[in-house]
Motif scaffolding. Structure first.
Motif, PDB file in Angstrom:
ATOM      1  N   THR A  38      47.727  43.378  45.824  1.00 29.52           N
ATOM      2  CA  THR A  38      47.216  42.722  44.680  1.00 29.52           C
ATOM      3  C   THR A  38      46.838  44.053  43.766  1.00 29.52           C
ATOM      4  OG1 THR A  38      44.945  43.226  45.698  1.00 29.52           O
ATOM      5  CG2 THR A  38      45.798  41.373  46.311  1.00 29.52           C
ATOM      6  N   GLN A  57      40.250  38.463  49.553  1.00 28.26           N
ATOM      7  CA  GLN A  57      40.737  37.241  49.227  1.00 28.26           C
ATOM      8  C   GLN A  57      41.861  36.793  50.265  1.00 28.26           C
ATOM      9  OE1 GLN A  57      40.370  34.813  46.550  1.00 28.26           O
ATOM     10  NE2 GLN A  57      41.688  33.683  48.169  1.00 28.26           N
ATOM     11  N   GLN A  65      45.255  34.823  51.665  1.00 24.03           N
ATOM     12  CA  GLN A  65      46.438  34.052  50.590  1.00 24.03           C
ATOM     13  C   GLN A  65      47.117  33.399  51.779  1.00 24.03           C
ATOM     14  OE1 GLN A  65      46.778  37.894  50.261  1.00 24.03           O
ATOM     15  NE2 GLN A  65      45.168  37.519  48.701  1.00 24.03           N
ATOM     16  N   SER A 116      49.838  26.179  48.645  1.00 17.15           N
ATOM     17  CA  SER A 116      49.498  27.277  48.979  1.00 17.15           C
ATOM     18  C   SER A 116      48.255  27.719  48.069  1.00 17.15           C
ATOM     19  CB  SER A 116      50.683  28.432  48.393  1.00 17.15           C
ATOM     20  OG  SER A 116      50.681  28.353  47.075  1.00 17.15           O
ATOM     21  N   GLU A 117      47.576  28.708  48.430  1.00 19.17           N
ATOM     22  CA  GLU A 117      46.438  29.272  47.759  1.00 19.17           C
ATOM     23  C   GLU A 117      46.524  30.793  47.591  1.00 19.17           C
ATOM     24  OE1 GLU A 117      41.539  29.020  48.116  1.00 19.17           O
ATOM     25  OE2 GLU A 117      42.730  27.760  49.458  1.00 19.17           O
ATOM     26  N   GLY A 118      46.048  31.271  46.539  1.00 18.45           N
ATOM     27  CA  GLY A 118      45.951  32.521  46.346  1.00 18.45           C
ATOM     28  C   GLY A 118      47.649  33.318  46.286  1.00 18.45           C
ATOM     29  N   LEU A 119      48.523  32.406  46.118  1.00 19.76           N
ATOM     30  CA  LEU A 119      49.826  32.903  46.262  1.00 19.76           C
ATOM     31  C   LEU A 119      50.378  32.378  44.718  1.00 19.76           C
ATOM     32  CD1 LEU A 119      51.285  32.416  49.604  1.00 19.76           C
ATOM     33  CD2 LEU A 119      50.425  34.429  48.679  1.00 19.76           C
ATOM     34  N   ASN A 151      49.324  37.661  44.339  1.00 20.68           N
ATOM     35  CA  ASN A 151      48.088  37.501  45.152  1.00 20.68           C
ATOM     36  C   ASN A 151      46.931  37.662  44.324  1.00 20.68           C
ATOM     37  OD1 ASN A 151      49.586  37.105  47.280  1.00 20.68           O
ATOM     38  ND2 ASN A 151      49.309  39.622  47.972  1.00 20.68           N
ATOM     39  N   ALA A 203      41.415  32.580  42.080  1.00 23.90           N
ATOM     40  CA  ALA A 203      42.562  32.328  43.152  1.00 23.90           C
ATOM     41  C   ALA A 203      43.234  30.871  42.639  1.00 23.90           C
ATOM     42  CB  ALA A 203      41.959  31.725  44.427  1.00 23.90           C
TER      43      ALA A 203
END
Length: 386
Positions: free
Chosen positions: A213, A257, A259, A282-285, A293, A299
């Motif tokens: 990140t 966080q 991902q 997806s989450e955080g990607l 990230n 997010a």
């Protein structure tokens, strides 16, 4: 996030060994040892007509003609294998080259003299295999959404060229349906195990170098990716279904966080007809390459799907496609929708030589900048493989 994304190396995509190896030329084979090579060259005449609306409501139009490569970069690969009693060792290296650099130097500034062909190594790995399965050691494409992109009917074509991503005049490939139905399984350093066939099921699990990140971020564990594939044939109908996943955790400036993402899809073929439906969440990607990230409250959440149908009649293949990705930033007002609608015709002139005619309509709608784009792209080209 910027209003306009400029993506270059992310998109140096994919023939992936799965395509090229089927056309590999055997250079040496003796006593269980073999060496082969494979390659792909493609070029298209492309005309894009773009209408864009900015935050002030101003509408601009531009038409652009280019001579470029398509979704797959031009590439050459080399393969080695050697049977050692009950074990087989192998190696693959592949080198990817852009021809979309005529008007760009290595600093990618339009108008500069010189070229920068972006020679890049996307695969460099060894394998050890036996009755128990296979272990891959090195650099290869990721597992998350890998089957989604390999099953894209536009893999040998052109795909979307949204000006929102800087693709009309970008120095690298077009996007296929990246960001309009799936993310790109970016090549990663990895250790991956693939199981043997288990009544139609094949499992792949891997630990991969995590996506940082930031330079000072902390990842206590590697990135985990997995894929489960099922194939079967019922009468004269072949069925393929898959699910893939990714998980990673990062910490930066005391903020954690997670991902994560899941990809899925199915393909059914009977006669000359092929039907494919796939999707991801997806989450955080990032919704392009799955690398962005985000740590903290900003997010990114992304959801996409792709539906396609093709019909093959002797040397002719006809394709219709629609893909869509929705992006939401939970810490800001950013919401974006990207769609691509396309039709394509592939004609096999001779084995190793394919003619492609393709039309795509790509739309982008981004709420934070009130930016909207309507992009119509026509492409005609050829693909040469060995």
């Amino acid at each position: 996030m910027t209003k306009r994304f400029k993506v270059s190396l992310i998109t140096a995509t994919l023939a992936m060994a799965a395509f090229n190896s089927s056309a590999a030329v055997e250079i040496y084979e003796n006593d269980g040892m073999s060496f082969s090579a494979d390659g792909l060259v493609n070029v298209f005449y492309v005309n894009s007509s773009v209408e864009a609306t900015d935050a002030s409501g101003n509408v601009s139009d531009r038409d652009q003609s280019r001579v470029r490569m398509g979704f797959l970069p031009n590439n050459i690969g080399f393969n080695f294998s050697n049977q050692l009693s009950d074990l087989k060792i192998g190696m693959r290296s592949s080198f990817w080259v852009s021809i979309n650099d005529t008007d760009q130097s290595r600093d990618a500034t339009p108008g500069d003299l010189g070229t920068g062909s972006l020679i890049d190594v996307r695969q460099f790995y060894g394998t050890v295999s036996g009755d128990w399965g296979e272990v891959l050691l090195g650099k290869d494409f990721g597992l998350f959404n890998r089957a989604n992109i390999l099953g894209d009917e536009l893999l040998l074509g052109y795909g979307q060229t949204s000006d929102f991503f800087g693709l009309v005049d970008g120095g690298n490939v077009s996007f296929g349906n990246i960001s309009t139905g799936y993310t790109y399984p970016f090549p990663k350093s990895q250790i991956t195990y693939r199981s043997p066939d288990m009544n139609g099921f094949k499992l792949a699990v891997g630990i991969m170098d995590p996506n940082k990140t930031g330079s000072d971020s902390s990842e206590d564990l590697p990135r985990f990716e997995a894929e489960l594939m099922y194939t079967t044939t019922i009468d004269e109908t072949s069925i393929k279904a898959w699910v893939s996943g990714v998980s990673q955790s990062s910490e930066a400036n005391g903020v954690e966080q997670d991902q994560s993402g899941i990809g899925y899809g199915a393909n059914v073929k009977f006669g000359g007809l092929s039907l494919t439906a796939s999707g991801f969440s997806s989450e955080g990607l990032g919704h392009v390459a799955g690398l962005d990230n985000i740590v903290g409250d900003d997010a990114i959440e992304s959801d996409g799907y792709l539906v396609q149908a093709s019909y093959t009649m002797e040397d002719n293949r006809f394709v219709v496609t629609y893909g869509e990705t929705e992006v939401k930033n939970t810490g800001s007002v950013l919401d974006a929708t990207h769609t691509n609608t396309g039709v394509a015709y592939f004609r096999t002139i001779r084995p190793g030589l394919t003619l492609v005619l393709e039309y795509n309509n790509t739309e982008a709608d981004v709420s934070d900048s009130l930016m909207a784009e309507d992009n119509n792209t026509f492409a005609i080209g050829s693909v040469i493989t060995f």
